[in-house]
Design a protein around this motif. Structure first.
Motif, short mmCIF file in Angstrom:
data_model
loop_
_atom_site.label_atom_id
_atom_site.label_comp_id
_atom_site.label_asym_id
_atom_site.label_seq_id
_atom_site.Cartn_x
_atom_site.Cartn_y
_atom_site.Cartn_z
N TRP A 191 0.82 -1.20 0.00
CA TRP A 191 0.00 0.00 0.00
C TRP A 191 0.86 1.27 0.00
CZ3 TRP A 191 -4.60 0.59 -1.64
CH2 TRP A 191 -5.37 1.68 -1.28
N CYS A 192 1.90 1.31 0.85
CA CYS A 192 2.72 2.53 0.93
C CYS A 192 4.11 2.34 0.32
CB CYS A 192 2.85 3.00 2.38
SG CYS A 192 3.92 1.96 3.41
N SER B 155 -5.29 -1.05 8.16
CA SER B 155 -6.42 -0.47 8.88
C SER B 155 -6.94 0.80 8.21
CB SER B 155 -6.02 -0.14 10.32
OG SER B 155 -5.72 -1.31 11.02
N GLN B 156 -6.04 1.66 7.77
CA GLN B 156 -6.45 2.91 7.13
C GLN B 156 -7.13 2.68 5.80
OE1 GLN B 156 -2.93 5.34 6.96
NE2 GLN B 156 -3.30 6.21 8.97
N ARG B 157 -6.73 1.65 5.11
CA ARG B 157 -7.29 1.34 3.80
C ARG B 157 -8.75 0.92 3.90
NH1 ARG B 157 -6.78 -3.90 0.87
NH2 ARG B 157 -7.76 -3.50 -1.09
N ARG C 217 -0.90 -0.55 10.14
CA ARG C 217 -1.47 0.79 9.99
C ARG C 217 -2.09 0.99 8.61
NH1 ARG C 217 1.83 6.43 10.82
NH2 ARG C 217 0.22 7.75 10.01
N CYS C 218 -1.35 0.62 7.57
CA CYS C 218 -1.85 0.79 6.20
C CYS C 218 -3.09 -0.05 5.95
CB CYS C 218 -0.76 0.43 5.20
SG CYS C 218 0.67 1.52 5.24
#
Length: 93
Positions: free
Chosen positions: A26-27, A76-78, A73-74
């Protein structure tokens, strides 16, 4: 009875994906694969198994082609989005 994410096929897929040592899809940053157990549950930079097509949108839980490495983190944010977030406008319209 164990839930689908606690079943042997899902755990096997998670172990196989983790062994690849890939960066976050993702990042693009490196994932700290040394974090395990409680430390991995607490750190936003730990490995989680993400699904390219979210399960809520019909993605397959144990299909290796749908599995991706991601930071906690990525992932969850996605949420259940399937594309990158759009850039914000420079001002309110």
């Amino acid at each position: 009875m164990a839930g689908p994410r606690n079943g042997r096929p899902y755990r096997r897929l998670t172990v196989a994906q983790r062994a690849l040592g890939l960066p976050c899809w993702w990042c693009g940053r490196e994932i700290d694969y040394s974090l395990t157990g409680y430390a991995a549950q607490r750190s936003p930079w730990a490995f989680t198994l993400d699904h390219a097509v979210p399960l809520s949108r019909g993605g397959d839980l144990i299909d290796p082609a749908n599995a991706r490495s991601a930071h906690r983190r990525c992932n969850s944010q996605r949420g259940n989005r399937t594309n990158q977030p759009q850039a914000r406008a420079s001002r309110r319209w």
